[in-house]
Design an enzyme around this catalytic site. Structure first.
Site: not given
Length: 298
Positions: A30, A33, A181
């Site tokens: 997806t 990538g 993150y």
């Protein structure tokens, strides 16, 4: 200002071919990538798409083959949240592939609710950093044998807001999904710096990058206000194709042969944060990662 300058820079493109080269891309089913897989396959590379969800992976594989007119593309199971899966994947690559010229550590999770990997790591540091750290370690002998070769770690401008909490790397004492993150993306840049130093003289180079603000599946865990901001700035965000360009640049640009350890954005060198240049922290994170993964990587 860097981003504004880069915004007006002519878009990068290169006729560089990759015939006879083998590429592994994590999270290739997806977003950026998949776009990188299509581009590198068009350049003649053998592309191995490492995907957690094999059903989506097979659908993406079909798309990559059709878009690139290259049949030499494979999809293999890799779950970066499970070291057992990482070891199985690496074992299959090491036994089944003669070479590995480009490893694109692209997969990631972003601002997700608190969760842990199969090995007890906080999900974002576990997948984004630990998973790719272990994967790189397990594939390194094959990569060195294939030199000249490149290792590319997809980070984010979010690394600027991160700090590495060595005492609570898994955010068990307190969890902030944005902070976790940012920590994982800072870890990507620090890992790249340390890796580049260790690879000097081997013919293997390493790069980290910010793909840009891209509209992808990663945005699914954003809260209401964050989603609103994304909507407002959407005219200035990148498509997956545009977002993949810096990954592709780091994979094929000939002038980078002599560069290693740098951070890139908009297909050009970029400045990373002061924390991302802290070699002492990079070394301590390296040692902690090795300890947590039970590996010895000098």
């Amino acid at each position: 200002m860097q981003s504004m300058r880069n915004f007006f820079r002519p878009s990068w493109s290169s006729p560089q071919r990759l015939d006879g080269k083998t590429v592994v891309i994590t999270g290739a089913n997806t977003g950026i990538g998949k776009e990188a897989a299509i581009d590198l396959a068009k350049r003649g590379a053998r592309v191995i798409m490492a995907c957690r969800d094999m059903e989506r992976g097979q659908a993406a594989l079909k798309e990559v083959v059709e878009s690139s007119a290259n049949e030499n593309v494979a999809c293999m199971k890799l779950d970066l949240s499970d070291t057992k899966s990482i070891r199985e994947f690496a074992d299959n690559i090491n036994k089944g592939e003669e070479k590995l010229n480009i490893l694109l550590n692209n997969a990631g999770v972003m601002v997700c609710p608190y969760g842990k990997t199969a090995d007890g790591f906080e999900m974002q540091i576990g997948v984004n950093h630990m998973g790719h750290f272990l994967l790189t370690y397990l594939l390194l002998d094959l990569i060195k044998k294939s030199a000249p070769a490149r290792i590319i770690n997809v980070s984010s401008v979010a690394h600027r807001f991160g700090s590495i909490n060595l005492e609570d790397i898994n955010s068990e004492k307190s969890y902030d999904k944005n902070g976790a993150y940012a920590q994982s993306k800072l870890a990507n840049v620090l890992f790249t710096r340390s890796l580049a130093k260790r690879l000097e003289g081997t013919g293997v180079t390493a790069y980290s990058l910010h793909p840009g603000v891209v509209q992808t599946d990663l945005c699914r865990h954003l809260n209401g206000p964050q989603k609103f901001v994304m909507k407002v700035i959407s005219p200035f965000t990148k498509s997956s194709t545009q977002g993949a360009q810096t990954s592709i640049y780091c994979a094929v640009e000939p002038s980078l042969d002599k560069e290693s350890g740098g951070y890139y954005s908009d297909c050009a060198p970029a400045k990373c944060s002061a924390k991302a240049q802290d070699d002492d922290m990079a070394q301590r994170l390296w040692e902690l990662s090795c300890g947590m993964l039970s590996i010895t990587w000098e």
